[in-house]
Design a protein around this motif. Structure first.
Motif, PDB file in Angstrom:
ATOM      1  N   ASP A 156       0.815  -1.212   0.000  1.00  0.00           N
ATOM      2  CA  ASP A 156       0.000   0.000   0.000  1.00  0.00           C
ATOM      3  C   ASP A 156       0.847   1.259   0.000  1.00  0.00           C
ATOM      4  O   ASP A 156       0.473   2.269  -0.607  1.00  0.00           O
ATOM      5  CB  ASP A 156      -0.919   0.020   1.228  1.00  0.00           C
ATOM      6  N   VAL A 157       1.997   1.204   0.704  1.00  0.00           N
ATOM      7  CA  VAL A 157       2.823   2.395   0.908  1.00  0.00           C
ATOM      8  C   VAL A 157       4.294   1.980   0.950  1.00  0.00           C
ATOM      9  O   VAL A 157       4.636   0.920   1.485  1.00  0.00           O
ATOM     10  CB  VAL A 157       2.453   3.114   2.233  1.00  0.00           C
ATOM     11  N   LEU A 158       5.171   2.837   0.414  1.00  0.00           N
ATOM     12  CA  LEU A 158       6.616   2.690   0.548  1.00  0.00           C
ATOM     13  C   LEU A 158       7.117   3.630   1.644  1.00  0.00           C
ATOM     14  O   LEU A 158       6.746   4.811   1.664  1.00  0.00           O
ATOM     15  CB  LEU A 158       7.323   3.021  -0.766  1.00  0.00           C
ATOM     16  N   LEU A 159       7.975   3.103   2.530  1.00  0.00           N
ATOM     17  CA  LEU A 159       8.523   3.897   3.636  1.00  0.00           C
ATOM     18  C   LEU A 159      10.045   3.869   3.573  1.00  0.00           C
ATOM     19  O   LEU A 159      10.663   2.831   3.843  1.00  0.00           O
ATOM     20  CB  LEU A 159       8.064   3.326   4.984  1.00  0.00           C
ATOM     21  N   PRO A 160      10.693   4.969   3.208  1.00  0.00           N
ATOM     22  CA  PRO A 160      12.156   4.988   3.218  1.00  0.00           C
ATOM     23  C   PRO A 160      12.703   4.977   4.640  1.00  0.00           C
ATOM     24  O   PRO A 160      12.115   5.567   5.549  1.00  0.00           O
ATOM     25  CB  PRO A 160      12.502   6.297   2.503  1.00  0.00           C
ATOM     26  N   VAL A 161      13.839   4.290   4.827  1.00  0.00           N
ATOM     27  CA  VAL A 161      14.506   4.313   6.127  1.00  0.00           C
ATOM     28  C   VAL A 161      14.997   5.736   6.383  1.00  0.00           C
ATOM     29  O   VAL A 161      15.692   6.322   5.549  1.00  0.00           O
ATOM     30  CB  VAL A 161      15.693   3.331   6.144  1.00  0.00           C
ATOM     31  N   PRO A 162      14.647   6.339   7.520  1.00  0.00           N
ATOM     32  CA  PRO A 162      15.026   7.734   7.760  1.00  0.00           C
ATOM     33  C   PRO A 162      16.474   7.872   8.200  1.00  0.00           C
ATOM     34  O   PRO A 162      17.060   6.958   8.773  1.00  0.00           O
ATOM     35  CB  PRO A 162      14.068   8.164   8.881  1.00  0.00           C
ATOM     36  N   LEU A 163      17.047   9.033   7.910  1.00  0.00           N
ATOM     37  CA  LEU A 163      18.375   9.405   8.399  1.00  0.00           C
ATOM     38  C   LEU A 163      18.233  10.331   9.591  1.00  0.00           C
ATOM     39  O   LEU A 163      17.267  11.085   9.688  1.00  0.00           O
ATOM     40  CB  LEU A 163      19.168  10.143   7.310  1.00  0.00           C
ATOM     41  N   ALA A 164      19.207  10.275  10.492  1.00  0.00           N
ATOM     42  CA  ALA A 164      19.246  11.249  11.583  1.00  0.00           C
ATOM     43  C   ALA A 164      19.497  12.644  11.014  1.00  0.00           C
ATOM     44  O   ALA A 164      20.114  12.801   9.955  1.00  0.00           O
ATOM     45  CB  ALA A 164      20.333  10.876  12.573  1.00  0.00           C
TER      46      ALA A 164
ATOM     47  N   ARG B 108      22.091  16.471   7.283  1.00  0.00           N
ATOM     48  CA  ARG B 108      22.752  17.755   7.006  1.00  0.00           C
ATOM     49  C   ARG B 108      24.117  17.533   6.382  1.00  0.00           C
ATOM     50  O   ARG B 108      24.524  18.243   5.454  1.00  0.00           O
ATOM     51  CB  ARG B 108      22.876  18.573   8.288  1.00  0.00           C
ATOM     52  N   GLN B 109      24.865  16.564   6.875  1.00  0.00           N
ATOM     53  CA  GLN B 109      26.206  16.294   6.355  1.00  0.00           C
ATOM     54  C   GLN B 109      26.159  15.798   4.914  1.00  0.00           C
ATOM     55  O   GLN B 109      26.930  16.244   4.065  1.00  0.00           O
ATOM     56  CB  GLN B 109      26.914  15.263   7.242  1.00  0.00           C
ATOM     57  N   ARG B 110      25.261  14.854   4.640  1.00  0.00           N
ATOM     58  CA  ARG B 110      25.204  14.236   3.306  1.00  0.00           C
ATOM     59  C   ARG B 110      24.425  15.094   2.329  1.00  0.00           C
ATOM     60  O   ARG B 110      24.705  15.104   1.130  1.00  0.00           O
ATOM     61  CB  ARG B 110      24.586  12.846   3.423  1.00  0.00           C
ATOM     62  N   GLY B 111      23.399  15.789   2.819  1.00  0.00           N
ATOM     63  CA  GLY B 111      22.601  16.637   1.955  1.00  0.00           C
ATOM     64  C   GLY B 111      21.397  15.947   1.344  1.00  0.00           C
ATOM     65  O   GLY B 111      20.552  16.603   0.725  1.00  0.00           O
ATOM     66  N   PHE B 112      21.291  14.636   1.488  1.00  0.00           N
ATOM     67  CA  PHE B 112      20.145  13.892   0.953  1.00  0.00           C
ATOM     68  C   PHE B 112      20.084  12.542   1.647  1.00  0.00           C
ATOM     69  O   PHE B 112      21.060  12.057   2.227  1.00  0.00           O
ATOM     70  CB  PHE B 112      20.273  13.696  -0.561  1.00  0.00           C
ATOM     71  N   ASN B 113      18.893  11.951   1.589  1.00  0.00           N
ATOM     72  CA  ASN B 113      18.680  10.605   2.116  1.00  0.00           C
ATOM     73  C   ASN B 113      18.549   9.660   0.928  1.00  0.00           C
ATOM     74  O   ASN B 113      17.571   9.727   0.174  1.00  0.00           O
ATOM     75  CB  ASN B 113      17.425  10.573   2.980  1.00  0.00           C
ATOM     76  N   GLN B 114      19.533   8.782   0.740  1.00  0.00           N
ATOM     77  CA  GLN B 114      19.528   7.912  -0.432  1.00  0.00           C
ATOM     78  C   GLN B 114      18.325   6.974  -0.446  1.00  0.00           C
ATOM     79  O   GLN B 114      17.782   6.662  -1.510  1.00  0.00           O
ATOM     80  CB  GLN B 114      20.842   7.115  -0.527  1.00  0.00           C
TER      81      GLN B 114
END
Length: 242
Positions: free
Chosen positions: A122-130, A135-141
């Protein structure tokens, strides 16, 4: 007649005739047939956690002893060259075209799995980043992968339902026991989110020990989710396996 994937393929991919790996002539995607064939496709694997095994259709020893809270892991590749290098360059060097290519190939893999009887979530849930790492990476892959999958497969994505509430050391530097301690209270379901009765799929880049997948799936099941699957690009073998 155009296939579903060809019709949904992003315009920038239709305009990329060169293979991103060898720079030869690409096909429908910016990867040539030879390079695609040489990717470390996952063959035999555990029916639950996708751990590479000599045969398919059976659970691994760990899943027999401790059945996971998720139903199934779907990953097209074993974590090996060149997929490991492509994921690293996407994740740590912001090489987004490489991530997009892997995401579109994962979408093809999932579409085939759905055609073969895998229930569509029903839904896709990306694993969240702290927040600090974001902030360091600039994006959540994982969020980028989920968005690409959602656009191609027509599945809603909820990037804010899961939150990373504690920020420990990076998982890749820890052994299995330390990973479990590190993630014990790391994630939470956002207040007011109701997942009761839903079939959810957690999206990440690589499944290593499965600790993150276990923690998130257990939390979602306790909140009432009917089923939790895990979609990722690659599955690592056990240490020492070749």
């Amino acid at each position: 007649m155009l296939t579903l994937f060809a019709r949904l393929r992003p315009a920038w991919l239709r305009q990329t005739p060169r293979c991103l790996l060898c720079h030869g002539e690409g096909g429908d995607l910016p990867i040539c047939a030879d390079c695609e064939t040489e990717l470390p496709w996952l063959a035999g694997h555990c029916v639950n956690c996708a751990l590479p095994l000599p045969t398919s259709g059976l659970p691994c020893g760990d899943c027999l002893k401790r059945p996971p809270p998720f139903e199934r892991v779907e990953a097209p590749w074993r974590y090996g060259f060149p997929v490991d290098s492509l994921i690293t360059r996407f994740k740590h060097q912001a090489r987004w075209p490489l991530g997009r290519l892997l995401g579109e190939l994962l979408a093809q893999h999932l579409e085939q799995a759905f055609n073969d009887g895998l229930p569509r979530p029903d839904v896709l849930l990306p694993v969240p980043l702290a927040a600090r790492r974001l902030r360091q990476r600039g994006f959540n892959q994982a969020q980028m992968l989920a968005r690409w999958l959602g656009d191609t497969l027509g599945i809603p994505v909820q990037a804010d339902w899961l939150r990373r509430v504690e920020d420990g050391p990076p998982q890749q530097h820890l052994d299995a026991a330390a990973r479990r301690r590190n993630l014990r209270r790391a994630f939470a379901l956002d207040a007011g989110v109701n997942v009761r009765g839903l079939h959810l799929a957690v999206v990440d880049d690589v499944l290593t020990t499965g600790t993150t997948a276990h923690v998130l799936a257990r939390a979602l099941k306790r909140a009432g989710a009917a089923r939790v699957d895990v979609y990722c690009l690659a599955r690592t073998p056990k240490p020492g396996d070749t």
